[in-house]
Design a protein around this motif. Structure first.
Motif, PDB file in Angstrom:
ATOM      1  N   TYR A 187      -4.662  35.571  -1.763  1.00 20.42           N
ATOM      2  CA  TYR A 187      -5.703  35.835  -0.775  1.00 20.42           C
ATOM      3  C   TYR A 187      -6.690  36.844  -1.360  1.00 20.42           C
ATOM      4  O   TYR A 187      -6.289  37.878  -1.893  1.00 20.42           O
ATOM      5  CB  TYR A 187      -5.086  36.383   0.511  1.00 20.42           C
ATOM      6  N   ASN A 217      -5.615  21.625  -4.156  1.00 26.14           N
ATOM      7  CA  ASN A 217      -6.844  22.080  -3.490  1.00 26.14           C
ATOM      8  C   ASN A 217      -7.551  21.003  -2.676  1.00 26.14           C
ATOM      9  O   ASN A 217      -8.742  21.131  -2.373  1.00 26.14           O
ATOM     10  CB  ASN A 217      -7.821  22.697  -4.498  1.00 26.14           C
ATOM     11  N   ALA A 230      -1.662  31.575  -6.834  1.00 28.26           N
ATOM     12  CA  ALA A 230      -2.524  31.509  -5.658  1.00 28.26           C
ATOM     13  C   ALA A 230      -2.368  32.787  -4.853  1.00 28.26           C
ATOM     14  O   ALA A 230      -1.390  33.528  -5.010  1.00 28.26           O
ATOM     15  CB  ALA A 230      -2.176  30.294  -4.802  1.00 28.26           C
ATOM     16  N   VAL A 276      -4.515  27.546   1.247  1.00 26.14           N
ATOM     17  CA  VAL A 276      -4.722  28.609   0.273  1.00 26.14           C
ATOM     18  C   VAL A 276      -5.061  27.942  -1.056  1.00 26.14           C
ATOM     19  O   VAL A 276      -4.400  26.987  -1.461  1.00 26.14           O
ATOM     20  CB  VAL A 276      -3.460  29.494   0.119  1.00 26.14           C
ATOM     21  N   LYS A 277      -6.095  28.431  -1.722  1.00 26.55           N
ATOM     22  CA  LYS A 277      -6.574  27.799  -2.944  1.00 26.55           C
ATOM     23  C   LYS A 277      -5.679  28.115  -4.148  1.00 26.55           C
ATOM     24  O   LYS A 277      -5.233  29.252  -4.328  1.00 26.55           O
ATOM     25  CB  LYS A 277      -8.007  28.251  -3.260  1.00 26.55           C
ATOM     26  N   LYS A 314       1.451  27.005   2.596  1.00 26.68           N
ATOM     27  CA  LYS A 314       0.021  26.932   2.879  1.00 26.68           C
ATOM     28  C   LYS A 314      -0.761  26.437   1.667  1.00 26.68           C
ATOM     29  O   LYS A 314      -1.761  25.730   1.814  1.00 26.68           O
ATOM     30  CB  LYS A 314      -0.492  28.308   3.320  1.00 26.68           C
ATOM     31  N   THR A 315      -0.299  26.796   0.482  1.00 23.51           N
ATOM     32  CA  THR A 315      -0.977  26.355  -0.731  1.00 23.51           C
ATOM     33  C   THR A 315      -0.799  24.855  -0.940  1.00 23.51           C
ATOM     34  O   THR A 315      -1.750  24.145  -1.296  1.00 23.51           O
ATOM     35  CB  THR A 315      -0.451  27.137  -1.948  1.00 23.51           C
ATOM     36  N   THR A 366       3.289  31.391   1.788  1.00 23.44           N
ATOM     37  CA  THR A 366       2.101  31.119   0.980  1.00 23.44           C
ATOM     38  C   THR A 366       2.273  29.833   0.173  1.00 23.44           C
ATOM     39  O   THR A 366       1.310  29.085  -0.033  1.00 23.44           O
ATOM     40  CB  THR A 366       1.797  32.310   0.056  1.00 23.44           C
TER      41      THR A 366
END
Length: 234
Positions: free
Chosen positions: A13, A69, A11, A53-54, A47-48, A44
């Motif tokens: 940005y 997701n 994953a 975050v995808k 956040k994922t 990250t």
């Protein structure tokens, strides 16, 4: 059985991958700490997991349900809460209003959870009518963690909960995290005070350049000479 499993996630940005096949798990009742140098991808990961975050590859499973997701509100409804490092309170709302916002998806009586938060953080009860923006950094962090507890989650993600706090407040924050864990809430935490965090954790992960570098119990990571020299200041 694991509460949370992160399986080979990639994953990042834009077109840049920050995480390159990261794997980790949190078992029920555990405190798990993620450490590593700046830019390793620690935040990250958080956040994922939370859907901010995808995921490009891999998957994330929480309580045997794939949450890869999903939107953050869907992740919250699954029983997982996230406390970011910054902008983690509504500054113009009172402390109590902030806590009540934590129960936004609940349709039942959450007075027991509110009482539990006040018992855990007595200072918050004293300041419950004050705007959260007028509190100190440590007090705002307590409000943010208390708001997460209002949903009675099974897992809380804490991103740098002691960042910028005075040493005495850092010790208090770690005590509070252990108390939350004592309520039966599992915790996955990114923390810059690595030695203290590992000392109180069940297990830990060391990330470097978006990859797993070490995984072990907190005690063993503290005793690992290579980990100490590279990531704990010797």
């Amino acid at each position: 059985m694991s509460l949370l499993t992160v399986e080979n996630i990639r994953a990042g940005y834009g077109d840049v991958d920050i995480l390159n096949g990261v794997q980790m798990r949190v078992d029920r009742g555990e405190i798990v700490v993620i450490i590593g140098p700046n830019g390793a991808g620690k935040s990250t990961v958080m956040k994922t997991i939370f859907g901010l975050v995808k995921v490009r590859e891999g998957r994330i499973v929480f309580e045997d349900k794939e949450i890869t997701n999903l939107r953050p509100d869907q992740v919250v409804r699954a029983g997982l809460c996230y406390v970011p490092q910054e902008k983690n309170v509504f500054p113009t709302l009172t402390v109590e209003e902030n806590l009540e916002m934590g129960a936004f998806i609940r349709n039942d009586d959450f007075s027991k959870e509110l009482q539990k938060v006040y018992e855990l953080f007595p200072a918050m009860y004293e300041k419950r009518r004050q705007p959260a923006g007028a509190l100190s950094g440590g007090q705002r962090q307590m409000v943010a963690m208390g708001r997460a507890l209002m949903l009675d989650p099974r897992l809380i993600l804490l991103d740098e909960p002691t960042a910028g706090l005075a040493p005495a407040i850092v010790d208090l924050m770690f005590d509070n995290i252990q108390k939350i864990n004592g309520l039966g809430v599992s915790i996955l935490m990114v923390e810059q005070n690595a030695k203290q965090a590992l000392a109180m954790s069940h297990r830990g992960y060391v990330l470097a350049t978006g990859r797993n570098r070490f995984e072990d119990t907190g005690r063993n990571l503290l005793a690992n000479r290579e980990v100490a020299e590279m990531f704990l200041g010797g």
